[in-house]
Design a protein around this motif. Structure first.
Motif, short mmCIF file in Angstrom:
data_model
loop_
_atom_site.label_atom_id
_atom_site.label_comp_id
_atom_site.label_asym_id
_atom_site.label_seq_id
_atom_site.Cartn_x
_atom_site.Cartn_y
_atom_site.Cartn_z
N GLY A 48 4.96 11.92 55.19
CA GLY A 48 3.93 12.60 54.42
C GLY A 48 3.66 13.99 54.98
O GLY A 48 3.61 14.98 54.24
N LEU A 49 3.51 14.08 56.30
CA LEU A 49 3.29 15.37 56.95
C LEU A 49 4.54 16.23 56.87
O LEU A 49 4.45 17.45 56.69
CB LEU A 49 2.88 15.16 58.40
CG LEU A 49 2.40 16.43 59.14
CD1 LEU A 49 1.08 16.91 58.54
CD2 LEU A 49 2.21 16.15 60.62
N SER A 50 5.71 15.61 57.00
CA SER A 50 6.97 16.36 56.93
C SER A 50 7.12 17.04 55.58
O SER A 50 7.57 18.19 55.50
CB SER A 50 8.15 15.42 57.17
OG SER A 50 8.10 14.87 58.47
N GLU A 51 6.75 16.34 54.50
CA GLU A 51 6.86 16.93 53.17
C GLU A 51 5.91 18.11 53.01
O GLU A 51 6.28 19.14 52.44
CB GLU A 51 6.56 15.87 52.10
CG GLU A 51 7.71 14.91 51.86
CD GLU A 51 7.51 14.09 50.60
OE1 GLU A 51 6.82 14.57 49.67
OE2 GLU A 51 8.04 12.96 50.56
N LEU A 52 4.69 17.97 53.50
CA LEU A 52 3.74 19.08 53.44
C LEU A 52 4.28 20.28 54.22
O LEU A 52 4.16 21.43 53.78
CB LEU A 52 2.38 18.66 54.02
CG LEU A 52 1.55 17.69 53.18
CD1 LEU A 52 0.23 17.40 53.89
CD2 LEU A 52 1.29 18.24 51.80
N VAL A 55 7.06 22.05 52.27
CA VAL A 55 6.59 22.75 51.07
C VAL A 55 5.75 23.98 51.40
O VAL A 55 5.88 25.04 50.77
CB VAL A 55 5.76 21.79 50.18
CG1 VAL A 55 5.12 22.55 49.02
CG2 VAL A 55 6.65 20.67 49.64
N TYR A 56 4.90 23.88 52.43
CA TYR A 56 3.88 24.91 52.64
C TYR A 56 4.09 25.80 53.87
O TYR A 56 3.43 26.84 53.99
CB TYR A 56 2.50 24.25 52.76
CG TYR A 56 2.02 23.64 51.47
CD1 TYR A 56 1.48 24.42 50.46
CD2 TYR A 56 2.09 22.26 51.26
CE1 TYR A 56 1.04 23.86 49.28
CE2 TYR A 56 1.65 21.69 50.08
CZ TYR A 56 1.13 22.50 49.09
OH TYR A 56 0.70 21.94 47.91
N TYR A 57 4.98 25.43 54.77
CA TYR A 57 5.06 26.16 56.04
C TYR A 57 5.28 27.67 55.86
O TYR A 57 4.54 28.48 56.43
CB TYR A 57 6.17 25.59 56.92
CG TYR A 57 6.31 26.36 58.23
CD1 TYR A 57 5.43 26.14 59.29
CD2 TYR A 57 7.29 27.34 58.38
CE1 TYR A 57 5.53 26.85 60.47
CE2 TYR A 57 7.40 28.06 59.57
CZ TYR A 57 6.53 27.82 60.60
OH TYR A 57 6.61 28.53 61.76
N ASP A 73 0.68 34.25 67.15
CA ASP A 73 -0.62 33.62 66.90
C ASP A 73 -0.62 32.92 65.55
O ASP A 73 -1.24 31.86 65.39
CB ASP A 73 -1.73 34.67 66.94
CG ASP A 73 -2.02 35.15 68.35
OD1 ASP A 73 -1.59 34.48 69.31
OD2 ASP A 73 -2.65 36.21 68.51
N ALA A 74 0.07 33.53 64.58
CA ALA A 74 0.13 32.92 63.24
C ALA A 74 0.83 31.57 63.30
O ALA A 74 0.39 30.60 62.66
CB ALA A 74 0.88 33.85 62.28
N GLU A 75 1.90 31.47 64.07
CA GLU A 75 2.60 30.19 64.23
C GLU A 75 1.70 29.14 64.87
O GLU A 75 1.71 27.97 64.48
CB GLU A 75 3.86 30.39 65.07
CG GLU A 75 4.95 31.19 64.35
CD GLU A 75 6.13 31.50 65.25
OE1 GLU A 75 5.98 31.38 66.50
OE2 GLU A 75 7.20 31.87 64.73
#
Length: 202
Positions: A48-52, A55-57, A73-75
């Protein structure tokens, strides 16, 4: 002529409605998928977290860079948001606007990071100058210590500064860095192991 104008307007209206429908459909799919991933996380499914993440990273990182003007810092901020989701998924309700929620959460994390840096600088400004003056007799040792600190991770350097340099207790460091006391103790143990070669100078 009036018929032609009306015909053009009808086509414009039709195209606009089609675009709106497609956009709305995409948004609905996005909301459903985001919340479905949250449910999977709640059920202990790591995918579930892997899919998010997949998609969003990239979009999250781009947004975070705009907020803090710094890729490193953004990372860290994006990473903190995913950690937050993993930790708090069980208490999170239905997210109606995923991208807006992510952007707001990243801004909050950026604010927390800024406050933490300000506090750290204040502590170090108060204690570090006196510390190095007191131990400046042996310049070689100071140089060796600075080189040895490069063996530490960024988190370990923070713990080193607060514990060994500023004299903070485990509980104080735990509160300052938002890390468990047991984790801080493990950090201190690893730091001592990495700097073990300095014992002969003590």
């Amino acid at each position: 002529m009036r018929f032609l104008h009306k015909n053009k307007f009808d086509k414009f209206l039709q195209n606009t409605l089609q675009k709106s429908y497609i956009l709305l459909k995409c948004l609905i799919v996005e909301v459903v998928h985001f919340n479905a991933c949250l449910e999977r996380i709640k059920q202990g499914d790591p995918l579930g977290l892997s899919e998010l993440y997949e998609v969003y990273y990239k979009s999250m990182l781009a947004t975070a860079v705009k907020i803090v003007k710094n890729t490193s810092d953004a990372e860290d901020i994006v990473s903190d948001v995913f950690k937050y989701i993993l930790k708090n998924a069980y208490t999170m309700g239905y997210i109606k606007h995923p991208k807006a929620w992510l952007a707001t959460t990243m801004r909050n994390k950026a604010g927390e990071m800024a406050k933490k840096e300000e506090k750290k600088k204040a502590y170090l400004a108060e204690f570090s100058k006196e510390y190095y003056i007191m131990h400046a007799e042996d310049i070689d040792l100071i140089v060796l210590l600075n080189d040895s600190l490069e063996l530490l991770s960024d988190v370990e350097k923070e713990v080193f500064d607060l514990h060994f340099l500023c004299g903070f207790k485990y509980k104080e460091i735990s509160k300052q860095l938002s890390r468990a006391v047991g984790t801080i103790k493990s950090d201190v143990f690893r730091i001592r192991e990495k700097l073990k070669h300095l014992e002969e100078y003590v």
